[in-house]
Write an enzyme that holds these catalytic residues in place. Structure first.
Site, PDB file in Angstrom:
ATOM      1  NE  ARG A  59       6.185  -5.906  -1.003  1.00  0.00           N
ATOM      2  CZ  ARG A  59       5.553  -6.411  -2.056  1.00  0.00           C
ATOM      3  NH1 ARG A  59       6.023  -7.495  -2.658  1.00  0.00           N
ATOM      4  NH2 ARG A  59       4.463  -5.832  -2.513  1.00  0.00           N
ATOM      5  CG  HIS A 117       2.814  -7.566   2.120  1.00  0.00           C
ATOM      6  ND1 HIS A 117       2.199  -7.424   0.903  1.00  0.00           N
ATOM      7  CD2 HIS A 117       3.598  -6.474   2.252  1.00  0.00           C
ATOM      8  CE1 HIS A 117       2.587  -6.295   0.323  1.00  0.00           C
ATOM      9  NE2 HIS A 117       3.454  -5.713   1.133  1.00  0.00           N
ATOM     10  CB  SER A 156      -3.069 -15.773   7.333  1.00  0.00           C
ATOM     11  OG  SER A 156      -2.734 -14.404   7.292  1.00  0.00           O
ATOM     12  CG  ASN A 208       0.079  -9.689  -0.975  1.00  0.00           C
ATOM     13  OD1 ASN A 208       0.703  -8.757  -0.455  1.00  0.00           O
ATOM     14  ND2 ASN A 208      -0.711 -10.480  -0.279  1.00  0.00           N
ATOM     15  CG  HIS A 243      10.437   0.855   0.640  1.00  0.00           C
ATOM     16  ND1 HIS A 243       9.367   1.683   0.417  1.00  0.00           N
ATOM     17  CD2 HIS A 243       9.906  -0.400   0.805  1.00  0.00           C
ATOM     18  CE1 HIS A 243       8.238   0.971   0.447  1.00  0.00           C
ATOM     19  NE2 HIS A 243       8.542  -0.285   0.690  1.00  0.00           N
ATOM     20  CG  ASP A 257      22.513   1.593   4.013  1.00  0.00           C
ATOM     21  OD1 ASP A 257      21.361   1.827   3.576  1.00  0.00           O
ATOM     22  OD2 ASP A 257      23.504   1.534   3.271  1.00  0.00           O
TER      23      ASP A 257
HETATM   24  C1  HEM Z   1       4.454   2.653   3.932  1.00  0.00           C
HETATM   25  C2  HEM Z   1       3.756   2.001   3.046  1.00  0.00           C
HETATM   26  C3  HEM Z   1       4.360   1.034   2.073  1.00  0.00           C
HETATM   27  C4  HEM Z   1       4.087   0.969   0.743  1.00  0.00           C
HETATM   28  C5  HEM Z   1       3.097   1.826   0.002  1.00  0.00           C
HETATM   29  C6  HEM Z   1       4.918  -0.073   0.192  1.00  0.00           C
HETATM   30  C7  HEM Z   1       4.922  -0.463  -1.128  1.00  0.00           C
HETATM   31  C8  HEM Z   1       5.807  -1.350  -1.689  1.00  0.00           C
HETATM   32  C9  HEM Z   1       5.803  -1.740  -3.072  1.00  0.00           C
HETATM   33  C10 HEM Z   1       4.812  -1.266  -4.125  1.00  0.00           C
HETATM   34  C11 HEM Z   1       6.838  -2.594  -3.260  1.00  0.00           C
HETATM   35  C12 HEM Z   1       7.284  -3.246  -4.582  1.00  0.00           C
HETATM   36  C13 HEM Z   1       6.574  -4.545  -4.807  1.00  0.00           C
HETATM   37  C14 HEM Z   1       6.991  -5.172  -6.102  1.00  0.00           C
HETATM   38  O1  HEM Z   1       6.868  -4.558  -7.124  1.00  0.00           O
HETATM   39  O2  HEM Z   1       7.499  -6.280  -6.091  1.00  0.00           O
HETATM   40  C15 HEM Z   1       7.504  -2.740  -2.000  1.00  0.00           C
HETATM   41  C16 HEM Z   1       8.630  -3.499  -1.790  1.00  0.00           C
HETATM   42  C17 HEM Z   1       9.173  -3.734  -0.555  1.00  0.00           C
HETATM   43  N1  HEM Z   1       8.670  -3.284   0.651  1.00  0.00           N
HETATM   44 FE1  HEM Z   1       7.219  -1.903   0.918  1.00  0.00          FE
HETATM   45  N2  HEM Z   1       5.692  -0.600   1.181  1.00  0.00           N
HETATM   46  C18 HEM Z   1       5.374   0.034   2.354  1.00  0.00           C
HETATM   47  C19 HEM Z   1       5.891  -0.246   3.600  1.00  0.00           C
HETATM   48  C20 HEM Z   1       6.780  -1.258   3.853  1.00  0.00           C
HETATM   49  C21 HEM Z   1       7.125  -1.732   5.159  1.00  0.00           C
HETATM   50  C22 HEM Z   1       6.481  -1.254   6.458  1.00  0.00           C
HETATM   51  C23 HEM Z   1       8.065  -2.703   4.993  1.00  0.00           C
HETATM   52  C24 HEM Z   1       8.749  -3.543   6.030  1.00  0.00           C
HETATM   53  C25 HEM Z   1       9.029  -3.139   7.236  1.00  0.00           C
HETATM   54  C26 HEM Z   1       8.318  -2.806   3.578  1.00  0.00           C
HETATM   55  C27 HEM Z   1       9.267  -3.612   3.007  1.00  0.00           C
HETATM   56  C28 HEM Z   1       9.455  -3.769   1.642  1.00  0.00           C
HETATM   57  C29 HEM Z   1      10.549  -4.540   1.072  1.00  0.00           C
HETATM   58  C30 HEM Z   1      11.698  -5.183   1.836  1.00  0.00           C
HETATM   59  C31 HEM Z   1      10.359  -4.523  -0.299  1.00  0.00           C
HETATM   60  C32 HEM Z   1      11.238  -5.243  -1.348  1.00  0.00           C
HETATM   61  C33 HEM Z   1      10.756  -6.686  -1.420  1.00  0.00           C
HETATM   62  C34 HEM Z   1      11.620  -7.629  -2.233  1.00  0.00           C
HETATM   63  O3  HEM Z   1      12.690  -7.248  -2.679  1.00  0.00           O
HETATM   64  O4  HEM Z   1      11.192  -8.783  -2.390  1.00  0.00           O
HETATM   65  N3  HEM Z   1       7.505  -1.940   2.917  1.00  0.00           N
HETATM   66  N4  HEM Z   1       6.844  -1.989  -1.061  1.00  0.00           N
END
Ligand code: HEM
Length: 333
Positions: free
Chosen positions: A69, A73, A83, A99, A201, A260
């Site tokens: 993530r 970001h 940055s 963020n 996700h 996966d």
């Molecule tokens: C397509 C649009 C996307 C949206 C709207 C989105 C939104 C979010 C949101 C709201 C969270 C939860 C944040 C929290 O409450 O802590 C999250 C978690 C996460 N996102 Fe996305 N995301 C998107 C795309 C991506 C992409 C492109 C990646 C990486 C290639 C990604 C990787 C992750 C990961 C790994 C988490 C879990 C982070 C953790 O466990 O620390 N996301 N995302």
């Protein structure tokens, strides 16, 4: 030059992958990136990063999600220039609205620690941007994901983006499919990249305050009713907003902390948490890809490799641009 080096590497693995990766990158590989960028200046860089990532991911596999993530970001907001890791003296991207203080501070400390080790071995050579991207790729493979050869040579920015810039670039979970496609298109990424990268996700966590968007004031039709009831049980133990603040849920209950293709099964079964996940079913092209990846992990991995590679080359600083920051959290003086 970088293309041929990468192709040579990939040819050893698979000529088909080599062909499609070159095609995807035609004219897009930023000048100055190479697989062996640090071969002469810091030959031990990769081993230092690998050893530390292995240690932390073995202790806590969910750090692979934290790293992924952070890469997303960082790269989506003024390019992969680290940055996001800057906290002083400017206002940090880490507290920008999207963020929302939700990036893992423990993961940022891991990156700071790796960078300190790199500085001790080769002062002023390895960028925070490369450290971040390579750490994520290594962690991804450790938790079951594909092996992704990462080109190196990124340099770091001295400035962080404003809150407005972060808001403009990081997609919000409430976006519709057309908003999601537009956001990715603004970054030079297409629907295939959107669906494949959303597959991240499949691991990690969400804070209950974000999950609440799907539960209140009424339960979203994106969610299976039983699943929504489970989320509510975890996220609203006594309906106290104060208690909810720090609570998290797994993004994927099927296979926690493993990379996966189960994310796509979750989307089809209405047990993926965000509205943006469910929206992938609302356009014929993205829906077809969700169905494809749900049934075919190898094809998902192949596309994820291509899309991750594109993402980690967004807006990179190379050559004379940018700096090699000594500490990832502060600009060089
Ligand atoms: C397509 C649009 C996307 C949206 C709207 C989105 C939104 C979010 C949101 C709201 C969270 C939860 C944040 C929290 O409450 O802590 C999250 C978690 C996460 N996102 Fe996305 N995301 C998107 C795309 C991506 C992409 C492109 C990646 C990486 C290639 C990604 C990787 C992750 C990961 C790994 C988490 C879990 C982070 C953790 O466990 O620390 N996301 N995302």
């Amino acid at each position: 030059m970088a293309t041929s080096a990468l192709c040579f590497y990939l040819l050893i693995m698979s000529s088909a992958v080599c062909f499609s990766l070159s095609a995807a990158q035609n004219g897009n590989i930023p000048q100055g990136l190479a697989l062996d960028f640090y071969q002469n200046t810091c030959p031990q860089a990769r081993d230092i990063i690998k050893a530390e990532v292995l240690k932390v991911v073995t202790q806590n596999p969910s750090q692979a999600a934290g790293l992924m993530r952070i890469v997303f970001h960082d790269c989506f907001v003024q390019g992969c220039d680290a940055s996001l890791l800057l906290t002083k003296p400017m206002v940090s991207e880490q507290i920008a609205t999207p963020n929302n203080a939700s990036l893992r501070q423990s993961t940022i400390r891991i990156l700071d620690n790796i960078k300190d080790q790199l500085e001790a071995a080769c002062p002023g050579v390895v960028s925070c941007a490369d450290t971040t991207v390579l750490s994520s790729a290594i962690a991804l493979e450790l938790v079951g994901g594909p092996n992704i050869p990462v080109l190196m040579g990124r340099r770091d920015s001295q400035t962080a983006a404003s809150n407005q810039t972060v808001i403009a670039n990081i997609p919000a979970p409430q976006l519709s499919i057309s908003g999601l496609k537009q956001n990715f298109q603004n970054h030079g990424l297409d629907s295939r990249d959107l669906v494949a990268l959303s597959g991240a996700h499949t691991f990690g966590q969400a804070h209950c305050r974000v999950v609440d968007l799907q539960l209140t004031p009424t339960v979203s039709s994106d969610l299976n009713a039983g699943f929504a009831a489970n989320l509510a049980r975890i996220c609203q133990p006594n309906n106290s907003a104060q208690n909810r603040g720090g609570l998290t849920v797994h993004l994927n209950f099927l296979s926690t902390d493993v990379f996966d293709n189960s994310y796509y099964k979750n989307v089809l079964n209405k047990v993926a948490i965000f509205h943006s996940d469910a929206e992938l079913l609302n356009a014929p092209d993205t829906k077809q890809l969700v169905q494809l990846y749900a049934g075919d992990q190898a094809t998902f991995f192949q596309q994820f490799k291509l899309s991750f590679t594109k993402m980690v080359q967004l807006g990179v600083l190379t050559g004379q641009n940018g700096v090699i920051r000594t500490k990832c959290s502060v600009p060089n003086s």
